[in-house]
Motif scaffolding. Sequence first.
Motif, PDB file in Angstrom:
ATOM      1  N   PHE A  12       7.044  27.724  88.680  1.00 28.63           N
ATOM      2  CA  PHE A  12       6.957  26.846  87.514  1.00 28.63           C
ATOM      3  C   PHE A  12       6.603  27.594  86.236  1.00 28.63           C
ATOM      4  CE2 PHE A  12       2.399  26.895  87.845  1.00 28.63           C
ATOM      5  CZ  PHE A  12       1.948  26.493  86.611  1.00 28.63           C
ATOM      6  N   GLU A  13       5.815  28.680  86.325  1.00 30.38           N
ATOM      7  CA  GLU A  13       5.463  29.398  85.100  1.00 30.38           C
ATOM      8  C   GLU A  13       6.692  30.046  84.470  1.00 30.38           C
ATOM      9  OE1 GLU A  13       4.870  32.277  88.430  1.00 30.38           O
ATOM     10  OE2 GLU A  13       3.919  30.386  88.053  1.00 30.38           O
ATOM     11  N   LEU A  59       2.920  33.261  80.159  1.00 28.60           N
ATOM     12  CA  LEU A  59       3.508  32.701  81.384  1.00 28.60           C
ATOM     13  C   LEU A  59       4.352  33.754  82.106  1.00 28.60           C
ATOM     14  CD1 LEU A  59       4.475  29.171  80.080  1.00 28.60           C
ATOM     15  CD2 LEU A  59       2.746  29.687  81.810  1.00 28.60           C
ATOM     16  N   GLY A  60       5.063  34.570  81.334  1.00 28.76           N
ATOM     17  CA  GLY A  60       5.844  35.655  81.931  1.00 28.76           C
ATOM     18  C   GLY A  60       4.963  36.693  82.595  1.00 28.76           C
ATOM     19  N   THR A  61       3.802  36.962  81.996  1.00 27.75           N
ATOM     20  CA  THR A  61       2.860  37.902  82.589  1.00 27.75           C
ATOM     21  C   THR A  61       2.357  37.384  83.935  1.00 27.75           C
ATOM     22  OG1 THR A  61       2.173  38.650  80.396  1.00 27.75           O
ATOM     23  CG2 THR A  61       0.686  39.138  82.223  1.00 27.75           C
ATOM     24  N   ALA A  62       2.027  36.103  83.998  1.00 25.90           N
ATOM     25  CA  ALA A  62       1.565  35.511  85.259  1.00 25.90           C
ATOM     26  C   ALA A  62       2.676  35.558  86.311  1.00 25.90           C
ATOM     27  CB  ALA A  62       1.103  34.074  85.041  1.00 25.90           C
ATOM     28  N   GLY A  63       3.915  35.288  85.894  1.00 26.79           N
ATOM     29  CA  GLY A  63       5.040  35.358  86.825  1.00 26.79           C
ATOM     30  C   GLY A  63       5.282  36.772  87.326  1.00 26.79           C
ATOM     31  N   GLY A  69       5.250  42.681  89.776  1.00 29.77           N
ATOM     32  CA  GLY A  69       6.200  43.387  88.936  1.00 29.77           C
ATOM     33  C   GLY A  69       5.565  44.134  87.772  1.00 29.77           C
ATOM     34  N   LEU A  70       4.243  44.180  87.729  1.00 27.93           N
ATOM     35  CA  LEU A  70       3.574  44.906  86.663  1.00 27.93           C
ATOM     36  C   LEU A  70       3.413  46.364  87.063  1.00 27.93           C
ATOM     37  CD1 LEU A  70       0.883  42.249  85.721  1.00 27.93           C
ATOM     38  CD2 LEU A  70       3.019  42.730  84.561  1.00 27.93           C
ATOM     39  N   PHE A 136      -4.447  33.471  82.994  1.00 29.73           N
ATOM     40  CA  PHE A 136      -5.478  34.142  83.781  1.00 29.73           C
ATOM     41  C   PHE A 136      -5.938  33.284  84.956  1.00 29.73           C
ATOM     42  CE2 PHE A 136      -5.966  36.746  79.878  1.00 29.73           C
ATOM     43  CZ  PHE A 136      -5.641  37.953  80.466  1.00 29.73           C
ATOM     44  N   GLY A 137      -5.841  31.963  84.832  1.00 25.51           N
ATOM     45  CA  GLY A 137      -6.125  31.094  85.973  1.00 25.51           C
ATOM     46  C   GLY A 137      -5.122  31.316  87.096  1.00 25.51           C
ATOM     47  N   LEU A 138      -3.847  31.378  86.736  1.00 20.54           N
ATOM     48  CA  LEU A 138      -2.810  31.650  87.732  1.00 20.54           C
ATOM     49  C   LEU A 138      -2.972  33.039  88.336  1.00 20.54           C
ATOM     50  CD1 LEU A 138       0.300  30.102  85.943  1.00 20.54           C
ATOM     51  CD2 LEU A 138      -0.790  29.279  88.042  1.00 20.54           C
TER      52      LEU A 138
END
Length: 163
Positions: A12-13, A59-63, A69-70, A136-138
């Motif tokens: 969803f993110e 949102l992309g960072t959380a995904g 993928g980081l 950061f929650g995700l």
Amino acid sequence: MKKGLNDFLKHFELYLGSLFISVTVIIVIMNVFTRYCLNFTYYWTEEVAVGCFIWTIFLGTAGAYREKGLIGVEALMVLLPTKIRNVVEFFTSILLLGLNVLMFVFSYGYVAGSTKITSALEMSYSYINASLVLSFGLMTLYSLLFMIEAFKKAFLHVDEKKD
């Protein structure tokens, strides 16, 4: 129907981020068109575009974090024996969980204490900065899941296969 809902919830993110980047692109194109072809601009477009872009980034960072993928130190990890690599991965996941919890708490405090408003729309920056809290929650949730997975691999010798 259930598969589609599960797919949406699983990513969803990324879907929400796609919506925000789409709004950003549409608003920027609209603003360029009105500025150069109709000789006027909407006063609110820059604030909305920047706010949507910020949401897209977090949102992309959380995904990317969820997909692992980081940027990492994978080159060093592959040199370690499997058992040691699993233990290092477990302790790394504990460290990342701690950092993400800390960032979640700090971002929540930052957003909760925010009194600044945007100049054109006179909207609270809390709506924009809430992307930090969600991101950061995700990432905290994903870190917890990664830590459990790493614990199983390191100490219970369970290697879960991904679908």
